[in-house]
Design a protein around this motif. Sequence first.
Motif, PDB file in Angstrom:
ATOM      1  N   VAL A 179      10.962   1.208  -0.090  1.00 30.26           N
ATOM      2  CA  VAL A 179      11.274   0.085   0.799  1.00 30.26           C
ATOM      3  C   VAL A 179      10.905   0.430   2.242  1.00 30.26           C
ATOM      4  O   VAL A 179      10.306  -0.386   2.959  1.00 30.26           O
ATOM      5  CB  VAL A 179      12.761  -0.306   0.698  1.00 30.26           C
ATOM      6  N   LEU A 180      11.237   1.634   2.669  1.00 26.10           N
ATOM      7  CA  LEU A 180      10.884   2.052   4.024  1.00 26.10           C
ATOM      8  C   LEU A 180       9.366   2.029   4.234  1.00 26.10           C
ATOM      9  O   LEU A 180       8.878   1.591   5.285  1.00 26.10           O
ATOM     10  CB  LEU A 180      11.424   3.459   4.302  1.00 26.10           C
ATOM     11  N   LEU A 181       8.615   2.475   3.243  1.00 25.15           N
ATOM     12  CA  LEU A 181       7.157   2.493   3.374  1.00 25.15           C
ATOM     13  C   LEU A 181       6.576   1.081   3.355  1.00 25.15           C
ATOM     14  O   LEU A 181       5.650   0.775   4.115  1.00 25.15           O
ATOM     15  CB  LEU A 181       6.540   3.345   2.260  1.00 25.15           C
ATOM     16  N   VAL A 182       7.097   0.233   2.500  1.00 29.24           N
ATOM     17  CA  VAL A 182       6.614  -1.150   2.453  1.00 29.24           C
ATOM     18  C   VAL A 182       6.857  -1.841   3.789  1.00 29.24           C
ATOM     19  O   VAL A 182       5.982  -2.546   4.313  1.00 29.24           O
ATOM     20  CB  VAL A 182       7.285  -1.922   1.297  1.00 29.24           C
ATOM     21  N   VAL A 183       8.036  -1.656   4.353  1.00 24.57           N
ATOM     22  CA  VAL A 183       8.352  -2.277   5.641  1.00 24.57           C
ATOM     23  C   VAL A 183       7.379  -1.803   6.714  1.00 24.57           C
ATOM     24  O   VAL A 183       6.906  -2.598   7.532  1.00 24.57           O
ATOM     25  CB  VAL A 183       9.804  -1.967   6.047  1.00 24.57           C
ATOM     26  N   GLN A 184       7.050  -0.515   6.710  1.00 25.85           N
ATOM     27  CA  GLN A 184       6.115   0.005   7.701  1.00 25.85           C
ATOM     28  C   GLN A 184       4.693  -0.509   7.481  1.00 25.85           C
ATOM     29  O   GLN A 184       4.013  -0.919   8.424  1.00 25.85           O
ATOM     30  CB  GLN A 184       6.104   1.541   7.671  1.00 25.85           C
ATOM     31  N   MET A 185       4.251  -0.527   6.235  1.00 30.10           N
ATOM     32  CA  MET A 185       2.857  -0.887   5.952  1.00 30.10           C
ATOM     33  C   MET A 185       2.599  -2.385   6.065  1.00 30.10           C
ATOM     34  O   MET A 185       1.476  -2.819   6.270  1.00 30.10           O
ATOM     35  CB  MET A 185       2.456  -0.388   4.563  1.00 30.10           C
ATOM     36  N   TYR A 186       3.642  -3.210   5.926  1.00 36.37           N
ATOM     37  CA  TYR A 186       3.468  -4.663   5.964  1.00 36.37           C
ATOM     38  C   TYR A 186       4.182  -5.298   7.149  1.00 36.37           C
ATOM     39  O   TYR A 186       4.421  -6.492   7.160  1.00 36.37           O
ATOM     40  CB  TYR A 186       3.978  -5.285   4.661  1.00 36.37           C
ATOM     41  N   ARG A 187       4.503  -4.532   8.161  1.00 32.27           N
ATOM     42  CA  ARG A 187       5.324  -5.041   9.259  1.00 32.27           C
ATOM     43  C   ARG A 187       4.560  -5.920  10.230  1.00 32.27           C
ATOM     44  O   ARG A 187       5.167  -6.688  10.977  1.00 32.27           O
ATOM     45  CB  ARG A 187       5.931  -3.877  10.045  1.00 32.27           C
ATOM     46  N   ASP A 188       3.224  -5.848  10.275  1.00 29.99           N
ATOM     47  CA  ASP A 188       2.473  -6.567  11.293  1.00 29.99           C
ATOM     48  C   ASP A 188       2.263  -8.040  10.977  1.00 29.99           C
ATOM     49  O   ASP A 188       2.165  -8.858  11.872  1.00 29.99           O
ATOM     50  CB  ASP A 188       1.107  -5.917  11.513  1.00 29.99           C
ATOM     51  N   SER A 189       2.158  -8.370   9.691  1.00 29.46           N
ATOM     52  CA  SER A 189       1.825  -9.744   9.329  1.00 29.46           C
ATOM     53  C   SER A 189       2.239  -9.996   7.896  1.00 29.46           C
ATOM     54  O   SER A 189       2.568  -9.066   7.167  1.00 29.46           O
ATOM     55  CB  SER A 189       0.312  -9.999   9.479  1.00 29.46           C
ATOM     56  N   PRO A 190       2.196 -11.264   7.446  1.00 28.41           N
ATOM     57  CA  PRO A 190       2.523 -11.569   6.057  1.00 28.41           C
ATOM     58  C   PRO A 190       1.560 -10.936   5.075  1.00 28.41           C
ATOM     59  O   PRO A 190       1.834 -10.872   3.898  1.00 28.41           O
ATOM     60  CB  PRO A 190       2.457 -13.102   5.986  1.00 28.41           C
ATOM     61  N   THR A 191       0.401 -10.481   5.549  1.00 27.96           N
ATOM     62  CA  THR A 191      -0.551  -9.812   4.681  1.00 27.96           C
ATOM     63  C   THR A 191      -0.608  -8.356   5.064  1.00 27.96           C
ATOM     64  O   THR A 191      -0.151  -7.945   6.107  1.00 27.96           O
ATOM     65  CB  THR A 191      -1.956 -10.423   4.810  1.00 27.96           C
ATOM     66  N   ALA A 192      -1.186  -7.544   4.207  1.00 28.07           N
ATOM     67  CA  ALA A 192      -1.279  -6.115   4.482  1.00 28.07           C
ATOM     68  C   ALA A 192      -2.050  -5.898   5.774  1.00 28.07           C
ATOM     69  O   ALA A 192      -3.045  -6.542   6.026  1.00 28.07           O
ATOM     70  CB  ALA A 192      -1.975  -5.392   3.317  1.00 28.07           C
ATOM     71  N   ALA A 193      -1.583  -4.952   6.556  1.00 18.72           N
ATOM     72  CA  ALA A 193      -2.193  -4.716   7.869  1.00 18.72           C
ATOM     73  C   ALA A 193      -3.392  -3.814   7.728  1.00 18.72           C
ATOM     74  O   ALA A 193      -3.300  -2.606   7.860  1.00 18.72           O
ATOM     75  CB  ALA A 193      -1.154  -4.089   8.810  1.00 18.72           C
ATOM     76  N   ALA A 194      -4.530  -4.380   7.407  1.00 16.05           N
ATOM     77  CA  ALA A 194      -5.747  -3.591   7.248  1.00 16.05           C
ATOM     78  C   ALA A 194      -6.292  -3.223   8.615  1.00 16.05           C
ATOM     79  O   ALA A 194      -6.154  -3.948   9.570  1.00 16.05           O
ATOM     80  CB  ALA A 194      -6.786  -4.401   6.465  1.00 16.05           C
ATOM     81  N   PRO A 195      -6.924  -2.060   8.729  1.00 11.78           N
ATOM     82  CA  PRO A 195      -7.508  -1.656   9.995  1.00 11.78           C
ATOM     83  C   PRO A 195      -8.558  -2.672  10.445  1.00 11.78           C
ATOM     84  O   PRO A 195      -9.221  -3.299   9.628  1.00 11.78           O
ATOM     85  CB  PRO A 195      -8.159  -0.299   9.676  1.00 11.78           C
ATOM     86  N   ALA A 196      -8.701  -2.791  11.751  1.00 13.77           N
ATOM     87  CA  ALA A 196      -9.657  -3.755  12.307  1.00 13.77           C
ATOM     88  C   ALA A 196     -11.051  -3.486  11.779  1.00 13.77           C
ATOM     89  O   ALA A 196     -11.511  -2.340  11.776  1.00 13.77           O
ATOM     90  CB  ALA A 196      -9.648  -3.671  13.830  1.00 13.77           C
ATOM     91  N   GLY A 197     -11.690  -4.541  11.329  1.00 12.99           N
ATOM     92  CA  GLY A 197     -13.074  -4.428  10.881  1.00 12.99           C
ATOM     93  C   GLY A 197     -13.233  -4.007   9.436  1.00 12.99           C
ATOM     94  O   GLY A 197     -14.333  -3.956   8.938  1.00 12.99           O
ATOM     95  N   SER A 198     -12.124  -3.675   8.754  1.00 11.68           N
ATOM     96  CA  SER A 198     -12.244  -3.267   7.355  1.00 11.68           C
ATOM     97  C   SER A 198     -11.837  -4.408   6.461  1.00 11.68           C
ATOM     98  O   SER A 198     -10.850  -5.092   6.720  1.00 11.68           O
ATOM     99  CB  SER A 198     -11.345  -2.044   7.070  1.00 11.68           C
ATOM    100  N   PRO A 199     -12.602  -4.673   5.404  1.00  8.41           N
ATOM    101  CA  PRO A 199     -12.287  -5.789   4.504  1.00  8.41           C
ATOM    102  C   PRO A 199     -11.046  -5.502   3.688  1.00  8.41           C
ATOM    103  O   PRO A 199     -10.765  -4.364   3.347  1.00  8.41           O
ATOM    104  CB  PRO A 199     -13.531  -5.875   3.605  1.00  8.41           C
ATOM    105  N   ARG A 200     -10.284  -6.563   3.361  1.00  6.87           N
ATOM    106  CA  ARG A 200      -9.167  -6.420   2.444  1.00  6.87           C
ATOM    107  C   ARG A 200      -9.689  -6.292   1.024  1.00  6.87           C
ATOM    108  O   ARG A 200     -10.692  -6.865   0.669  1.00  6.87           O
ATOM    109  CB  ARG A 200      -8.241  -7.645   2.545  1.00  6.87           C
ATOM    110  N   ARG A 201      -8.939  -5.511   0.216  1.00  4.22           N
ATOM    111  CA  ARG A 201      -9.342  -5.323  -1.168  1.00  4.22           C
ATOM    112  C   ARG A 201      -8.142  -5.560  -2.059  1.00  4.22           C
ATOM    113  O   ARG A 201      -7.058  -5.225  -1.728  1.00  4.22           O
ATOM    114  CB  ARG A 201      -9.888  -3.909  -1.385  1.00  4.22           C
TER     115      ARG A 201
END
Length: 201
Positions: A179-201
């Motif tokens: 839960v702690l990791l999910v909150v950190q990895m998805y905290r920026d937006s409703p979608t996964a916070a992919a690095p700028a310029g990298s496509p979502r997969r």
Amino acid sequence: MPTRRTVLLSLAVAVPPLALAAVGISHPTDLNPDSAAYWRDLHIGILAVFPLLGFAPWIVVRGHNLWLSWAAGVLGVLYASFYTALDVLAGIGAGALEHEGMHDATPVAFDLGDSLGLVGSVALVAACVLAGGFAVRMRGIRALPGALLVALGSVLFLLEHIFFPVGVLGQLCLAVGWVLLVVQMYRDSPTAAAPAGSPRR
């Protein structure tokens, strides 16, 4: 404020280990004629729950890196496949054999199940370390508590399965850590916070 997506993903990674922790409290310590029926039925009841532990590492890394997503997925499948063999052999099979009075056959089921289950447990440890390490790389020190908890939880699972108290503690570590990791990895937006310029997969 957590998004609906974060809440749902948190539930997805927390419910399986919490369910296993609850079951582990009543899991018999020893297999004998008195515990055999419950041992067998308990493992039938959680047959579909054990494999779900393998989804959490993939949920944490997906959408960020193609190779890590594939690695977490493959490790998750290895865990689910080989640990299910342990559940079937040493859980359902050994319990059924003991219940039917076939005491001499139970060591064979345990030995084979343990050998296969070890492969699955090691794969889960690797997946947890992979996902936790990637989260720390992406989110820094804020992801470290979750990464440490899932690593510890997976090692306790390797050592004691879901037996009380150590195995139950391991499942609780996995639930909280994911839960702690999910909150950190998805905290920026409703979608996964992919690095700028990298496509979502």
